[in-house]
Design a protein around this motif. Sequence first.
Motif, mmCIF file in Angstrom:
data_model
loop_
_atom_site.group_PDB
_atom_site.id
_atom_site.type_symbol
_atom_site.label_atom_id
_atom_site.label_comp_id
_atom_site.label_asym_id
_atom_site.label_seq_id
_atom_site.Cartn_x
_atom_site.Cartn_y
_atom_site.Cartn_z
ATOM 1 N N HIS A 64 0.828 -1.213 0.000
ATOM 2 C CA HIS A 64 0.000 0.000 0.000
ATOM 3 C C HIS A 64 0.856 1.255 0.000
ATOM 4 N N ARG A 65 1.916 1.255 0.772
ATOM 5 C CA ARG A 65 2.750 2.460 0.887
ATOM 6 C C ARG A 65 3.526 2.725 -0.401
ATOM 7 N N VAL A 66 3.942 1.662 -1.081
ATOM 8 C CA VAL A 66 4.622 1.844 -2.370
ATOM 9 C C VAL A 66 3.636 2.355 -3.417
ATOM 10 N N ILE A 67 2.449 1.744 -3.458
ATOM 11 C CA ILE A 67 1.434 2.181 -4.426
ATOM 12 C C ILE A 67 1.006 3.613 -4.155
ATOM 13 N N ARG A 68 0.922 3.986 -2.907
ATOM 14 C CA ARG A 68 0.540 5.361 -2.537
ATOM 15 C C ARG A 68 1.531 6.366 -3.123
ATOM 16 N N LEU A 69 2.822 6.036 -3.077
ATOM 17 C CA LEU A 69 3.809 6.928 -3.690
ATOM 18 C C LEU A 69 3.641 6.968 -5.204
ATOM 19 N N LEU A 70 3.483 5.800 -5.834
ATOM 20 C CA LEU A 70 3.382 5.762 -7.291
ATOM 21 C C LEU A 70 2.093 6.393 -7.789
ATOM 22 N N ALA A 71 1.092 6.490 -6.929
ATOM 23 C CA ALA A 71 -0.127 7.215 -7.300
ATOM 24 C C ALA A 71 0.150 8.700 -7.489
ATOM 25 N N THR A 72 1.191 9.217 -6.842
ATOM 26 C CA THR A 72 1.511 10.638 -6.985
ATOM 27 C C THR A 72 2.110 10.960 -8.343
ATOM 28 N N ASP A 74 0.905 9.218 -11.034
ATOM 29 C CA ASP A 74 -0.166 8.785 -11.932
ATOM 30 C C ASP A 74 0.086 7.414 -12.547
ATOM 31 N N VAL A 75 0.697 6.509 -11.781
ATOM 32 C CA VAL A 75 0.853 5.126 -12.224
ATOM 33 C C VAL A 75 -0.305 4.280 -11.705
ATOM 34 N N PHE A 76 -0.626 4.448 -10.422
ATOM 35 C CA PHE A 76 -1.805 3.833 -9.811
ATOM 36 C C PHE A 76 -2.740 4.936 -9.339
ATOM 37 N N ARG A 77 -3.958 4.521 -8.986
ATOM 38 C CA ARG A 77 -4.892 5.445 -8.369
ATOM 39 C C ARG A 77 -5.513 4.763 -7.152
ATOM 40 N N GLN A 78 -5.516 5.467 -6.041
ATOM 41 C CA GLN A 78 -6.187 4.949 -4.847
ATOM 42 C C GLN A 78 -7.567 5.585 -4.781
ATOM 43 N N GLU A 79 -8.600 4.726 -4.896
ATOM 44 C CA GLU A 79 -9.974 5.216 -4.887
ATOM 45 C C GLU A 79 -10.363 5.660 -3.472
ATOM 46 N N GLU A 80 -11.490 6.358 -3.371
ATOM 47 C CA GLU A 80 -11.926 6.877 -2.075
ATOM 48 C C GLU A 80 -12.181 5.763 -1.065
ATOM 49 N N GLY A 82 -10.414 3.150 -0.854
ATOM 50 C CA GLY A 82 -9.146 2.500 -0.564
ATOM 51 C C GLY A 82 -8.699 1.483 -1.593
ATOM 52 N N ARG A 83 -9.580 1.082 -2.507
ATOM 53 C CA ARG A 83 -9.197 0.119 -3.517
ATOM 54 C C ARG A 83 -8.210 0.741 -4.512
ATOM 55 N N ILE A 84 -7.483 -0.135 -5.198
ATOM 56 C CA ILE A 84 -6.414 0.306 -6.087
ATOM 57 C C ILE A 84 -6.799 0.034 -7.534
ATOM 58 N N SER A 85 -6.559 0.996 -8.396
ATOM 59 C CA SER A 85 -6.757 0.802 -9.829
ATOM 60 C C SER A 85 -5.498 1.231 -10.576
ATOM 61 N N LEU A 86 -5.420 0.792 -11.808
ATOM 62 C CA LEU A 86 -4.284 1.110 -12.670
ATOM 63 C C LEU A 86 -4.692 2.236 -13.604
ATOM 64 N N THR A 87 -3.876 3.276 -13.698
ATOM 65 C CA THR A 87 -4.188 4.419 -14.556
ATOM 66 C C THR A 87 -3.814 4.093 -16.007
ATOM 67 N N PRO A 88 -4.268 4.914 -16.966
ATOM 68 C CA PRO A 88 -3.825 4.722 -18.356
ATOM 69 C C PRO A 88 -2.302 4.758 -18.492
ATOM 70 N N LEU A 89 -1.626 5.638 -17.758
ATOM 71 C CA LEU A 89 -0.163 5.653 -17.807
ATOM 72 C C LEU A 89 0.426 4.380 -17.226
ATOM 73 N N GLY A 90 -0.204 3.850 -16.196
ATOM 74 C CA GLY A 90 0.304 2.640 -15.560
ATOM 75 C C GLY A 90 0.083 1.380 -16.359
ATOM 76 N N GLN A 91 -0.776 1.434 -17.388
ATOM 77 C CA GLN A 91 -1.069 0.240 -18.176
ATOM 78 C C GLN A 91 0.188 -0.362 -18.800
ATOM 79 N N GLY A 92 1.177 0.481 -19.074
ATOM 80 C CA GLY A 92 2.414 -0.010 -19.678
ATOM 81 C C GLY A 92 3.183 -0.972 -18.796
ATOM 82 N N LEU A 93 2.870 -1.022 -17.506
ATOM 83 C CA LEU A 93 3.532 -1.967 -16.609
ATOM 84 C C LEU A 93 2.988 -3.381 -16.746
#
Length: 340
Positions: A64-72, A74-80, A82-93
């Motif tokens: 969670h803490r790593v994803i929280r940083l990568l959300a800043t 725009d690789v992941f997005r943390q929904e309200e 708390g669930r995690i989604s992948l952004t369009p930019l993150g799709q390349g991963l």
Amino acid sequence: MSSSGGVITPEASTVYLISEAHSYLKAAALRAVAQLGVADHLGDDPRPVEELAEATGTDADFLHRVIRLLATIDVFRQEEDGRISLTPLGQGLRTDSRYSARWGVVMSTMHTHWSSAFELGDGLRTGKAPFPALFGEQYFDYVAGNPEAAAEFHGGMGSFSGAARRLALDEYSFPEAGTVVDVGGGTGGFLRDILLENPGLRGVLFDQAHVLPGETPRDIASERWTEVAGDFFEEVPADGDLYVLSYITHDWSDEECVRILRNCRKAMAPGARIAVFDAVVEPGNEPDDAKLLDLVMMMLVSGRERTAAEFGRIFDQAGLRLARILPAQGPLSVVEAVAV
């Protein structure tokens, strides 16, 4: 932060610079999620981090803490909720993404690269790449003799260069017929793209024997190429109509590049051209991926990213003339040369 407008206080300067020095942590976080394939477990619907942790064999709190940083970034997005989604930019991963960035991220953050970056100050003092002193041999010799490093390097180059070369291909007009020689073409990904889009061409995939793909399943493109093993410092296959060098010249010093280019010049059929797919360093102070890649070259090998004038000089010494530079959307340009 920019110093071009407004007043920058000493305190603001200090905070900004230290924040920039922490940028390597974003790279470390990207490497971790790429190694573990986190993005492969995110589809169209957000998932709780606990499910992601179970699927990837990781600790939910740490993940969670790593994803929280990568959300800043725009690789992941943390929904309200708390669930995690992948952004369009993150799709390349995702591994199944076309030109997936997953292994390119892993390659760019290899232990060898981290260690060499750490010693960049020593490189500034000596004027030499830190890598050979750290690892006891030249970079490409190390990769050739280390299976794990070779897997990361070749897998990473396939994804790292694939998307950039795809963008550059859109800018260049290939001949309708003839032979394209891919000098240092690796496992053939770039040559395959060229041949698929230019059905009148045939190809020669030229590289060292241990790099060439060899006995692999054939497809419509690879049926139209031949593999030739060799050393481009000695000679390259003759009578090509177009010699392509993709991510090659930046690996080598000016003297070494001139040797490679002279061998291409000797081998060229009448009227042939050379197309170098590489970064071109632009003047000025704007952000420029070529300037980042230039430090990678400085850390690892004898090469460099070059300005237009620097390309012109090495072409002149090789009996060639810089004909034109075609910028592309992305880090690469197409630098074309013709025989003098």
